[in-house]
Design a protein around this motif. Structure first.
Motif, PDB file in Angstrom:
ATOM      1  N   THR A  33       6.013  -7.915   1.159  1.00  0.00           N
ATOM      2  CA  THR A  33       5.883  -8.686   2.394  1.00  0.00           C
ATOM      3  C   THR A  33       5.269 -10.065   2.150  1.00  0.00           C
ATOM      4  O   THR A  33       5.738 -11.063   2.675  1.00  0.00           O
ATOM      5  N   VAL A  34       4.219 -10.117   1.333  1.00  0.00           N
ATOM      6  CA  VAL A  34       3.523 -11.388   1.085  1.00  0.00           C
ATOM      7  C   VAL A  34       4.432 -12.373   0.351  1.00  0.00           C
ATOM      8  O   VAL A  34       4.353 -13.588   0.572  1.00  0.00           O
ATOM      9  N   ALA A  35       5.294 -11.855  -0.516  1.00  0.00           N
ATOM     10  CA  ALA A  35       6.230 -12.707  -1.256  1.00  0.00           C
ATOM     11  C   ALA A  35       7.667 -12.289  -0.961  1.00  0.00           C
ATOM     12  O   ALA A  35       8.519 -12.260  -1.854  1.00  0.00           O
ATOM     13  N   ALA A  36       7.946 -11.978   0.289  1.00  0.00           N
ATOM     14  CA  ALA A  36       9.274 -11.504   0.693  1.00  0.00           C
ATOM     15  C   ALA A  36      10.352 -12.548   0.413  1.00  0.00           C
ATOM     16  O   ALA A  36      10.106 -13.758   0.486  1.00  0.00           O
ATOM     17  N   VAL A  37      11.540 -12.057   0.078  1.00  0.00           N
ATOM     18  CA  VAL A  37      12.684 -12.935  -0.188  1.00  0.00           C
ATOM     19  C   VAL A  37      13.677 -12.796   0.965  1.00  0.00           C
ATOM     20  O   VAL A  37      14.489 -11.861   0.982  1.00  0.00           O
ATOM     21  N   PRO A  38      13.648 -13.690   1.944  1.00  0.00           N
ATOM     22  CA  PRO A  38      14.581 -13.597   3.074  1.00  0.00           C
ATOM     23  C   PRO A  38      15.960 -14.132   2.698  1.00  0.00           C
ATOM     24  O   PRO A  38      16.157 -14.716   1.617  1.00  0.00           O
ATOM     25  N   GLU A  39      16.929 -13.924   3.586  1.00  0.00           N
ATOM     26  CA  GLU A  39      18.248 -14.533   3.399  1.00  0.00           C
ATOM     27  C   GLU A  39      18.073 -16.053   3.352  1.00  0.00           C
ATOM     28  O   GLU A  39      17.218 -16.623   4.038  1.00  0.00           O
ATOM     29  N   HIS A  40      18.896 -16.719   2.528  1.00  0.00           N
ATOM     30  CA  HIS A  40      18.738 -18.164   2.369  1.00  0.00           C
ATOM     31  C   HIS A  40      20.076 -18.799   2.001  1.00  0.00           C
ATOM     32  O   HIS A  40      21.022 -18.111   1.612  1.00  0.00           O
ATOM     33  N   ARG A  41      20.139 -20.110   2.142  1.00  0.00           N
ATOM     34  CA  ARG A  41      21.306 -20.903   1.746  1.00  0.00           C
ATOM     35  C   ARG A  41      20.836 -22.332   1.492  1.00  0.00           C
ATOM     36  O   ARG A  41      19.659 -22.669   1.708  1.00  0.00           O
ATOM     37  N   CYS A  42      21.748 -23.153   1.049  1.00  0.00           N
ATOM     38  CA  CYS A  42      21.394 -24.548   0.778  1.00  0.00           C
ATOM     39  C   CYS A  42      21.109 -25.318   2.074  1.00  0.00           C
ATOM     40  O   CYS A  42      21.739 -25.082   3.109  1.00  0.00           O
ATOM     41  N   PHE A  43      20.168 -26.231   1.987  1.00  0.00           N
ATOM     42  CA  PHE A  43      19.895 -27.171   3.083  1.00  0.00           C
ATOM     43  C   PHE A  43      20.954 -28.269   3.028  1.00  0.00           C
ATOM     44  O   PHE A  43      21.161 -28.902   1.994  1.00  0.00           O
ATOM     45  N   ILE A  44      21.647 -28.478   4.142  1.00  0.00           N
ATOM     46  CA  ILE A  44      22.738 -29.452   4.192  1.00  0.00           C
ATOM     47  C   ILE A  44      22.328 -30.632   5.077  1.00  0.00           C
ATOM     48  O   ILE A  44      22.062 -30.444   6.274  1.00  0.00           O
ATOM     49  N   GLU A  45      22.273 -31.801   4.477  1.00  0.00           N
ATOM     50  CA  GLU A  45      21.923 -33.005   5.226  1.00  0.00           C
ATOM     51  C   GLU A  45      22.945 -33.232   6.341  1.00  0.00           C
ATOM     52  O   GLU A  45      24.156 -33.110   6.148  1.00  0.00           O
ATOM     53  N   GLY A  46      22.443 -33.554   7.532  1.00  0.00           N
ATOM     54  CA  GLY A  46      23.310 -33.823   8.672  1.00  0.00           C
ATOM     55  C   GLY A  46      23.598 -32.597   9.511  1.00  0.00           C
ATOM     56  O   GLY A  46      23.951 -32.721  10.691  1.00  0.00           O
ATOM     57  N   LEU A  47      23.484 -31.417   8.904  1.00  0.00           N
ATOM     58  CA  LEU A  47      23.713 -30.175   9.640  1.00  0.00           C
ATOM     59  C   LEU A  47      22.417 -29.412   9.912  1.00  0.00           C
ATOM     60  O   LEU A  47      22.312 -28.690  10.911  1.00  0.00           O
ATOM     61  N   ASP A  48      21.448 -29.584   9.010  1.00  0.00           N
ATOM     62  CA  ASP A  48      20.166 -28.882   9.155  1.00  0.00           C
ATOM     63  C   ASP A  48      19.052 -29.877   9.439  1.00  0.00           C
ATOM     64  O   ASP A  48      19.007 -30.976   8.865  1.00  0.00           O
TER      65      ASP A  48
END
Length: 539
Positions: A33-48
């Motif tokens: 929990t303290v170092a949990a790995v959630p779902e992730h994806r790339c940060f996209i400029e202009g969309l995020d």
């Protein structure tokens, strides 16, 4: 049940000792929990606009920015280098699913994709700490006493458990987790278990030993419960660390093992504790302290006054073979147990619920074992459960990840391996003599923590083939489960006291010999060597 087996005194001491299992389970899997790995994806400029997001992603918005995997999902680690070019590059920044986790060490330090190994190393370092604690503190407890090591470990786990929440730097964080492993999930837990095994009578050894494992599982469930309620990883770690406050009273309330005191020649102290226990149990049995002191002097003059240590486990052939067999059993059990536990985050659904169920599913196994262990014996149950757990791992490897069938088989595997892992604690304590019992338990725990340290690294092999980790876990469980058949049965047997007892115990007693009707006696030649807990009751 007789009062001498488990009366008021044993119940009070057992309650104090078993609390160590709660914090051991808590700290062991706190990183989930303290170092949990959630779902992730790339940060996209202009969309995020930020690193916050919610899974599942709106795939249509990112088809021109993020490539798809073979399963048709957005790639978690790569993005297109440009809208005109189909070549992909690693992410520069990430968007994390905040459905379940607001913060975690993984989110703070981006321990995903090509940095995923850094998160695994933290868990490995913690397990190496538990490994170190098992090696050093187990032997130390045989020399300076179980209570001393228990109480100092409890105090240090409180201090380190809270302090680690405030460490902002990766390498310092790893060092703190290493020491938390030594004192949080090794020192108090091993000593607490040995104290229980040396205090309660033979008829209640099984129930008390299994209860330790059930409370350990409760610690895992507590990790999930606090994680679901507290979203800030720093506050969450502080709460985990503050559980060490439950040990403050142990400095005054916990008694040393009378067995250990007796074997160390501190017979007066041992007799005083036994007298206190008999008085608390209201047994009405008088004790002639002078008689037992004189008896102890006679025993000491008759026995060779040699100190035993870890090396004595390997000096004689029968004891050496039992030691190697038990070490592999601890190694394989731990590998499968933590391999399945750490995989809870990969199961589909609420990760806190999955982790909670991972702990809860152990209880049916423990309940069944309590009723069967003193009927079927330690050897047959350990072997059967390990083989069944190993088969579940292998079967799960060939089922679709995240499917209902896969989740069910994983949970069954956890149920089986939790049962065998629980029995091996009792089994080990009963196989080895008192003079090296804590050292033997420490060695077994050392092997378990070594495999626990390897588990996060083995799971990284799924980058090559998702089947490799589970098949590896299952194969080792199968091999060890078969070799356990060569260990002697300890059910209804007096625990050995000296090195000579340990060497003679169980010679010729294997599962195959039992099936052939050639099972040999594992009774000790000199039951009078037992500490006065029994002899005083008979006096």
């Amino acid at each position: 049940m007789t009062k001498s087996d488990f009366g008021r005194y044993q119940a009070c001491q057992f309650f104090l000792q078993i609390l160590s299992a709660l914090t051991a389970g808590l700290h062991m899997l706190s990183l989930v929990t303290v170092a949990a790995v959630p779902e992730h994806r790339c940060f996209i400029e202009g969309l995020d606009n930020s690193s916050y997001g919610y899974f599942p992603w709106n795939k249509e918005d990112f088809l021109h920015s993020i490539p798809l995997t073979s399963t048709g999902d957005l790639d978690s680690c790569r993005m297109f280098s440009s809208t005109e070019d189909n070549s992909s590059v690693p992410c520069n920044a990430y968007v994390y699913d905040r459905t379940y986790y607001e913060t975690s060490r993984t989110i703070d330090w981006n321990f995903v994709c090509n940095r995923r190994w850094m998160g695994s190393i933290v868990q490995t370092i913690f397990m190496l700490g538990v490994f170190t604690g098992a090696v050093t503190l187990g032997g130390l407890a045989d020399k300076v006493g179980r209570k001393t090591v228990f109480c100092w470990s409890a105090l240090l786990q409180l201090i380190i458990g809270v302090a680690v929440a405030f460490i902002p730097e990766y390498f310092s964080f790893m060092v703190a987790r290493y020491f938390l492993g030594i004192f949080g999930s090794a020192g108090s837990y091993i000593c607490g278990f040995v104290l229980t095994m040396e205090l309660v009578g033979t008829s209640k050894r099984t129930a008390c030993g299994i209860a330790f494992q059930a409370v350990f599982a409760s610690g895992i469930m507590l990790v999930a419960g606090w994680g679901a309620v507290i979203k800030d990883r720093q506050i969450l770690q502080i709460v985990y660390g503050l559980h060490g406050l439950i040990f403050i009273g142990h400095w005054w309330l916990l008694d040393e093992s009378p067995r250990w005191l007796w074997m160390q020649g501190r017979c007066g102290e041992a007799i005083d504790i036994v007298a206190k226990g008999l008085s608390t149990n209201r047994s009405g049995i008088p004790i002639d302290k002078d008689y037992f002191l004189q008896k102890a002097k006679m025993q000491q003059s008759a026995d060779d006054k040699t100190s035993a240590g870890l090396a004595d486990l390997f000096k004689t052939p029968n004891l050496r073979m039992k030691t190697l067999n038990v070490c592999l059993c601890w190694f394989a059990n731990s590998l499968v147990y933590y391999g399945l536990s750490l995989s809870s985050g990969k199961l589909k659904g609420n990760p806190f619920l999955m982790l909670f169920i991972m702990g809860l599913v152990e209880f049916p196994s423990y309940i069944v074992i309590v009723f069967l262990l003193d009927r079927l014996g330690r050897r047959s149950i350990t072997s059967t459960l390990m083989i069944a757990g190993g088969l579940c791992c292998i079967v799960a490897a060939y089922l679709a990840q995240g499917s209902s069938a896969s989740t069910a088989v994983v949970m069954m595997g956890k149920l089986f391996i939790a049962g065998s892992f629980a029995v091996i604690y009792n089994y080990s304590a009963e196989l080895f003599p008192t003079v090296v019992r804590n050292s033997a338990m420490g060695l077994g725990s050392m092997c378990a923590r070594l495999s626990g340290a390897l588990t996060p690294l083995i799971t990284l092999l799924d980058s090559f083939d998702p089947k490799i980790p589970a098949v590896t876990f299952g194969a080792l469980a199968l091999i060890s489960g078969i070799w356990v058949m060569f260990l002697p049965e300890t059910m209804d047997k007096a625990m050995p006291e000296s090195i000579e007892d340990g060497e003679n115990f169980g010679i010729g007693d294997t599962w195959f010999a039992q099936c052939a009707g050639r099972r040999e006696s594992t009774e000790l030649e000199s039951p009078e060597q037992m500490v006065p807990l029994k002899t005083m009751d008979k006096k």
